[in-house]
Design a protein around this motif. Sequence first.
Motif, short mmCIF file in Angstrom:
data_model
loop_
_atom_site.label_atom_id
_atom_site.label_comp_id
_atom_site.label_asym_id
_atom_site.label_seq_id
_atom_site.Cartn_x
_atom_site.Cartn_y
_atom_site.Cartn_z
N LYS A 1 0.84 -1.18 0.00
CA LYS A 1 0.00 0.00 0.00
C LYS A 1 0.88 1.23 0.00
N TYR B 1 -2.30 -5.42 8.13
CA TYR B 1 -3.24 -5.73 9.23
C TYR B 1 -3.81 -7.14 9.10
N LYS C 1 -1.82 -9.78 10.96
CA LYS C 1 -1.72 -9.76 12.42
C LYS C 1 -2.44 -10.97 13.00
N GLU D 1 -2.72 5.60 17.71
CA GLU D 1 -1.26 5.60 17.72
C GLU D 1 -0.75 6.77 18.53
N ARG E 1 7.44 11.34 7.82
CA ARG E 1 6.65 10.93 6.64
C ARG E 1 5.68 12.01 6.19
N TYR F 1 4.50 12.32 2.38
CA TYR F 1 3.50 11.34 1.95
C TYR F 1 2.17 11.57 2.67
N ASP G 1 -4.78 6.74 4.52
CA ASP G 1 -3.65 5.98 5.08
C ASP G 1 -4.12 4.79 5.93
N MET G 2 -5.23 4.94 6.62
CA MET G 2 -5.64 3.90 7.56
C MET G 2 -7.05 3.34 7.31
N HIS H 1 -6.70 -0.57 6.34
CA HIS H 1 -6.67 -1.36 7.58
C HIS H 1 -8.04 -1.42 8.29
N LYS I 1 -3.32 9.82 15.03
CA LYS I 1 -1.92 9.87 15.48
C LYS I 1 -1.84 10.77 16.72
N ARG J 1 -0.92 3.68 22.36
CA ARG J 1 -0.93 2.87 21.14
C ARG J 1 -1.79 1.65 21.43
C1 BG6 Z 1 0.70 1.99 8.03
C2 BG6 Z 1 0.40 3.45 7.97
O1 BG6 Z 1 0.05 1.31 6.97
O2 BG6 Z 1 0.24 1.46 9.26
C3 BG6 Z 1 1.05 4.17 9.14
O3 BG6 Z 1 0.89 4.00 6.75
C4 BG6 Z 1 0.68 3.52 10.44
O4 BG6 Z 1 0.70 5.55 9.14
C5 BG6 Z 1 0.88 2.01 10.39
O5 BG6 Z 1 1.46 4.09 11.47
C6 BG6 Z 1 0.32 1.33 11.63
O6 BG6 Z 1 0.69 -0.02 11.63
P1 BG6 Z 1 0.85 -0.81 13.00
O7 BG6 Z 1 1.11 -2.23 12.59
O8 BG6 Z 1 2.00 -0.19 13.73
O9 BG6 Z 1 -0.43 -0.63 13.74
#
Ligand code: BG6
Length: 478
Positions: free
Chosen positions: A143, A174, A177, A211, A218, A221, A230-231, A235, A326, A331
């Motif tokens: 992605k 994701y 996981k 997060e 970044r 981007y 992004d999410m 995900h 973010k 987290r």
């Molecule tokens: C990525 C995003 O796909 O997933 C990031 O681009 C994000 O912005 C990350 O921080 C989160 O992944 P994880 O596995 O740390 O929850």
Amino acid sequence: IPVDPFDLVIFGGTGDLARRKILPGLYRRFCAGQVPEGSQIIGSARSDLDDAEYRLMVAEAIAEFGGVLSRESASLDAFLHRIHYVKSDAKGDGGWKELQATLRDGVVRAFYFSVGPSLFGDLAERLHTFGLTTPDSRVVVEKPFGHDLQSAKALNATLAEHFDEHQIYRIDHYLGKETVQNLMAVRFGNMLFEPLWNSQYVDHIQITVAETVGVGGRGGYYDKSGAMRDMVQNHLMQLLCLIAMEPPAKFDPDAVRDEKLKVIRALEPVDWHHIVRGQYGADDNGPGYRDDVEDPKSRTESFIAMKCHISNWRWAGTPFYMRTGKRLKARTSEIAVVFKDAPHSIFGVDAGRHRNVLAIRLQPNEGMTLDVTIKEPGPGGMRLLDVPLDMSFADALGPDAEEAPDAYERLIMDVIRGNQTLFMRGDEVEAAWAWTDPLIEGWQTRNDVPKEYEPGTAGPEDALMLMHRDGRKWREIK
Ligand code: BG6
């Protein structure tokens, strides 16, 4: 589970993802006996490196990002022996013949495009022109898969010129996981939950991916993407699909992906009153979003919360609340299925409102809790209390849980085994963009400005209100 010998070429082999995830992940799989004799891992990029220099880089990456294996079965030297480097130029002719000569017949062949999507077409074309692909070779793409529906369609079309769909592995990490797969086991391996898994018994579902990090380095981007692209588009929508889908007839790639696609297609457009966008402000720990991305007027969201509905027989009337952001308080990622109140309380109004909640934690401390209502112990009469039946995978499974492959390791091994179940199909990605595009266009035409939120909190106040208005409450981010 054993795998066959393979040749894996990593384009972008010196890049950040390769160093942080792919190479250390492959080393862990090697230690677990899954990079068999006769396999080669070939890094490829534009830098001038020889095998020895590349191996040094790989060893450093493993030292920095590798994690520790409790039962190491092989040495780093033996792993490095399987590593090679071939310089190549995605936009030119240099290096392709050498790369071709490195690959062997009779082993699984995979190409990992760990590069920006603008190079996918060039790489795919050169792989063909120089005869590197076979009808069975696989290509792995990262992605972001496009920026909107139109660009995703264009990428799909480019890849389709050179590869069949069964050869294309679109990664959404994701899906790799452990807990995310466990979600399917919990739903479809137990009798207990599935009969209640519908709007008759479920009040609502909450999906949170919080997060603590900001966008840091970044910014370039991220500011073009925002939390939605992004999410959410990938995900969170994948989590939503796994929670909401119908049971597939079997655990097979197309059966699973057909069901996920139906969920995405049944998602209703979201009313803009049901979307809250935010941007983190500054605090002692770091700059605010707009300083991080160096655009003092940026309107990109670093937080989003939304209330969605799935228009189908199972879910009509049950809201799905999703949020991600973010620089939040902790987290933590979890999916919570909040069941309805018991239809009648025999204990009277003083007993309060008690609800069963099944919470599936993705991180940290992967596991599940089920809140069950019991009597408060002691002589105080029939007072009720919610207690969690708590299962942490680490406690329940001991060292096996620690050694479970991380998302990237598992997905790379699935590529080698030729199992596409945990990868997104082209039509799924397009359907996801088709749902998010109008929402993004909506706030762009309204010139919506994201609400600033204090870092270290649960996001903007409006996100709390999104739930409060419905007489509901987000679960605490902790
Ligand atoms: C990525 C995003 O796909 O997933 C990031 O681009 C994000 O912005 C990350 O921080 C989160 O992944 P994880 O596995 O740390 O929850």
